[in-house]
Design an enzyme around this catalytic site. Structure first.
Site, PDB file in Angstrom:
ATOM      1  N   ASP A  78       0.855  -1.194   0.000  1.00 41.25           N
ATOM      2  CA  ASP A  78       0.000   0.000   0.000  1.00 41.25           C
ATOM      3  C   ASP A  78       0.887   1.239   0.000  1.00 41.25           C
ATOM      4  O   ASP A  78       1.693   1.445   0.913  1.00 41.25           O
ATOM      5  CB  ASP A  78      -0.892  -0.012   1.243  1.00 41.25           C
ATOM      6  N   ASP A 127      -3.411   2.351  -5.730  1.00 40.01           N
ATOM      7  CA  ASP A 127      -2.275   2.462  -4.815  1.00 40.01           C
ATOM      8  C   ASP A 127      -2.113   1.275  -3.874  1.00 40.01           C
ATOM      9  O   ASP A 127      -1.310   1.345  -2.936  1.00 40.01           O
ATOM     10  CB  ASP A 127      -2.376   3.753  -4.001  1.00 40.01           C
ATOM     11  N   GLU A 128      -2.817   0.188  -4.101  1.00 37.68           N
ATOM     12  CA  GLU A 128      -2.620  -0.984  -3.242  1.00 37.68           C
ATOM     13  C   GLU A 128      -2.973  -2.268  -3.975  1.00 37.68           C
ATOM     14  O   GLU A 128      -3.810  -2.287  -4.883  1.00 37.68           O
ATOM     15  CB  GLU A 128      -3.427  -0.874  -1.946  1.00 37.68           C
TER      16      GLU A 128
END
Length: 395
Positions: free
Chosen positions: A10, A100-101
């Site tokens: 993350d 983003d993860e």
């Protein structure tokens, strides 16, 4: 699965980290992305209580010395693509959750790439070297616990939870760490004296069901014992593509709402064409002043990605609710297209009438791709805010 071989990676405060990466003057300073609503906050700003989705005025009151920057969605999209290239270099099994993860499955890679912890160390180093961003990684035997581990390790950390220490680690955490426990559920658990995951685990499933309901009770009972059988799997294609815009509490004229709806449809149709998808079902979502919601949908005979065709349907659905909107006010409008299919050539229905809407849409898409989204737009949208187009994972 007997070993801890699932990684949850993350990127820390993604939008704000990109801004700090690209502007050295922002490093170490509290940064807020977005003025009207906080889209992201650096950890320096979070220390003052600033949170995502908070009103900009409230955020600036909490942290008056913060630097407020406008969002740069293209920069975030490019950074996300670069990070995912690092993910793909680490393992062939990547399940993207957002830009983003992601979850990474590193089973069977020990001889080739080292232990899961060694892979995680290399992953963090490569993201920092190649993309210039901090990233936190949690390692565990299940997806649930890997995600919890990364949350605990933030910011810019790495946490490995060995199988023989899973419950010791998990049960010491507050109940808010469990998936599905938001403010309402946490308050209900606190009311009956449950503040830690261990206390939840000590309850029977039946007791939790009586407190929270069947679905939530069973889920929390399983998670409190780290029972999560889900495997890491590459993301499937989206079943719908949509967008929404919060309107605030100010009353909007029908013309203003119509313009917002057009902007949303334009955004959705553009994303559909970029993904080479067409759809049949148009869904309109409304939220009113009293926070109640309404959903209306219509299914077309033939799938399409034409902006005008989709807008005509969405506008008709909106017009049918005019009296309800006038009576109850409108604070959010959203539109989505589902029943998606690939836009591969199909036999045309008769009678065949040549239409140029798709050609016009594609030409506009090409102009925007080359010169930016604001290079060309409909006159009715000039000077109007239809919300921020958030970057998404490729379909």
């Amino acid at each position: 699965m007997d070993q801890a071989e699932i990684l949850h990676a993350d990127i820390d405060a993604f939008y704000a980290s990109v801004e700090q990466r690209d502007d050295r003057r922002l490093r170490g300073r509290p940064v807020i992305v977005g003025a009207g609503v906080v889209l992201a906050a650096s950890y320096e700003a979070k220390a003052f209580g600033v949170r995502t989705a908070m009103g900009g005025r409230t955020a600036r009151r909490l942290c008056p010395h913060a630097v407020v920057v406008p969002p740069r969605m293209s920069a975030y999209s490019e950074a996300s693509k670069a990070v995912y290239r690092v993910f793909d270099d680490m393992t062939p099994v990547v399940e993207g959750l957002s830009i983003d993860e992601a979850f990474l499955d590193v089973r069977g890679m020990r001889r080739l790439a080292g232990s899961p912890a060694e892979i995680a160390v290399r992953l963090r180093r490569e993201v920092r070297r190649r993309v210039g961003l901090p990233i936190t990684v949690g390692i565990a035997r299940t997806k649930f616990l890997a995600k919890v581990a990364s949350a605990v390790a933030k910011p810019d950390g790495l946490l490995f939870v060995p199988p023989d220490r899973e419950l010791t680690f998990l049960h010491a955490l507050p109940v808010e760490r469990l998936w599905g426990v938001g403010d309402v559920t946490a308050r209900r658990l606190h009311e009956v004296g449950l503040t830690t995951v261990g206390e939840v685990a000590a309850m029977s499933e039946g007791a939790l069901v009586s407190i929270l309901g069947r679905a939530a009770g069973r889920q929390l009972h399983a998670l409190a014992h780290n029972r999560d059988p889900r495997r890491v799997a590459p993301r499937r294609r989206r079943r719908s593509i949509g967008a929404q815009c919060a309107l605030g509490r100010r009353r909007r004229s029908p013309a203003e709402v119509d313009a917002v709806l057009l902007g949303l449809v334009d955004r959705v149709a553009r994303r559909m064409r970029a993904a080479h998808r067409i759809g049949r079902t148009v869904t309109l979502r409304l939220r009113f002043d009293d926070f109640t919601r309404a959903t209306r949908a219509l299914t077309l005979n033939e799938p399409t990605a034409e902006t005008q065709a989709l807008f005509d349907v969405a506008r008709g659905l909106l017009a049918a609710e005019a009296r309800l909107i006038e009576r109850r006010g409108l604070t959010l409008v959203g539109v989505a297209v589902s029943n998606l299919a690939d836009d591969t050539p199909v036999q045309l229905p008769l009678p065949y009438e040549r239409r140029s809407e798709v050609e016009l849409d594609v030409a506009i898409d090409e102009i925007r791709t080359r010169f930016g989204l604001d290079a060309i737009k409909r006159a009715v949208l000039l000077g109007r805010d239809t919300g921020v187009a958030m970057p998404l994972l490729p379909d």
